[in-house]
Design a protein around this motif. Sequence first.
Motif, short mmCIF file in Angstrom:
data_model
loop_
_atom_site.label_atom_id
_atom_site.label_comp_id
_atom_site.label_asym_id
_atom_site.label_seq_id
_atom_site.Cartn_x
_atom_site.Cartn_y
_atom_site.Cartn_z
N GLU A 132 51.90 38.14 42.70
CA GLU A 132 51.04 37.26 41.90
C GLU A 132 51.90 36.17 41.28
OE1 GLU A 132 48.98 39.60 38.99
OE2 GLU A 132 48.37 41.08 40.47
N THR A 150 48.28 36.20 45.27
CA THR A 150 47.43 35.38 44.42
C THR A 150 48.28 34.27 43.82
OG1 THR A 150 47.75 36.53 42.33
CG2 THR A 150 46.09 37.44 43.79
N SER B 26 42.28 40.75 40.21
CA SER B 26 42.01 42.12 40.62
C SER B 26 40.51 42.42 40.58
CB SER B 26 42.77 43.09 39.74
OG SER B 26 42.40 42.88 38.39
N GLU B 29 39.01 41.16 43.74
CA GLU B 29 39.38 42.00 44.88
C GLU B 29 38.64 43.33 44.87
OE1 GLU B 29 43.60 42.38 44.94
OE2 GLU B 29 43.91 40.24 45.29
N ARG B 30 38.46 43.88 43.67
CA ARG B 30 37.76 45.17 43.56
C ARG B 30 36.33 45.04 44.06
NH1 ARG B 30 39.57 46.34 38.90
NH2 ARG B 30 37.87 45.48 37.66
#
Lengths: 303, 250
Positions: A132, A150, B26, B29-30
């Motif tokens: 990230e 990311t 996240s 993505e989850r």
Amino acid sequence: MSVRRRAAGLTALLTIAAAGQARTLDAQAAGGAPVAQRRGQHLDADGAVRVWNLVGSVRVIGWARDSIAVSALVPEGARLFFGGDRRGVKVGIEDGAGSAPRAALEIRVPHGARVWVKSATAPITVTALTGEVELYSVSGEVRVAGRPATLRVESMDAPVTVADGAAWLRARTSAGTLRVRGAVDDAVLSTVGGGVRVEGTVAQRARIETVTGAVHFDGTVARGAELAIDTNAGDVTLTLEPRGVALDLLTLNGRVASTLPTVRRAVRPQGRGQAASVSAGDAGRIEVRSFKGAIVVEGAGSP
Amino acid sequence: MTSDQTTAHCSDEELNDWIDWRLDGSARERVARHCAGCADCSAQADALRALLAAARSAPESIQPPDVDAMERAIVARLAGAPSSVDVPARVLALHPTPAAASTVRPARRRTAALIAAGLALMAASSLVTARLVRHDATPAIARAPESRVAPLPMPTVRPAASTEVTQLRMETDRTLSALRAAAAAGDRVLAAETLRVLERSLSTIDAAIEEAESALAHDPGNVALAELLSRTYERKRELVRRGAVLGSRS
């Protein structure tokens, strides 16, 4: 003899002058007489790294080691701070209130490290990171090579270049240009007056937004993927393969032009702009909405 | 976040945020991973997308069969008299079809109904706004010869005067003031540099907003234009947030 003495004297003078000039250039680059400093320690493969350097330059390079190594050129009077443990490290140039020493930082971190960098005018270069990455720069140029999982880039005035795409990408600048090459899975690219140029593949979805900046997309949209472009006054140019993408184009006060025979233009009723659309089954889809910019569709490889 | 990617379904909020591009990192993505393996949530996401697509493809202007009757009904309601307002058929058409709705879980039906109700409200509100703006000088109620109620003081309703716009203006002023204060206090690099570019970009974006608002005033039923204007406001909000983040020493 006299000639020899004169030649020797001249050589000595030139040497002193050259050394003085080199020292002056170094001092100018670093804001004072620069001092080289080095720090390092263990860092987990996905350890966090926070970097703070407002003026000068920041370079972060991923490497295949479980450690962080910092090389800095710091002007006299400023201090390199470096602290943390193997889960996270902070690196930066300590400055007095209101002043910003000009320092050059080169930092090596594990490829998968989570990296956060903040600068004002210092250019930021990031290479070979896969985790990230968050980069904040007011006006220093930002360049990213490698493919982070990311990537977030926020800037006000800086040109931003993402050379190899990213799985997840958010890049925003105001007046700077934004250039992305390579594949993106999920991306939002946004500027105010800066242009946006994308050369690559949209694997899932992407959105490009500008106010007055021109947009140029030269690439492919994968089957089932979507690209949405939204601008107030920027011209939009799409360079596409003749088949394999569905288009939905609308400009309210601009024009739609196309060199692709499959794109049929239509003038909308009641003076509500020009539109064009192409259906292409379950292929990728591009939607463009513009207030007064032109929309041009060209075939890839056309002159 | 309340979802678990293996068992629990995504919440309405998560799916809506995902579709609206509001999830980051996240969380995104989850939800994406869960939807990839959950036919139910994937179908709900598709249904929401279809609903939004239907909203986007709605006609640019919705003309009810009898505008004057609707206006009279609104006036009557304002005056406290019982009345009923028929929602135009084309607004009703924005609801998902019964077949599509049957695949939606109850919570999703509520979401869909809320969106549809919102659309209907927007349509009605736009209609009223358009009428008010169009007859700004001589309010429609005062003109209606058959009206038995006394003319009401008619507020001038303008889309740009919404609470959100006012909040954005205050947010912008706060950010600019903070940057100016920091620059004046000696932060000549971060705050001053951010302020310089922020002010320039705001002037570009404000000019675009003014232009779009002017166009919308001439064509109030133009949905595409309203959407562009809304996104330009969103961009301004995002710019101000970015200015605050970049200009701060944290």
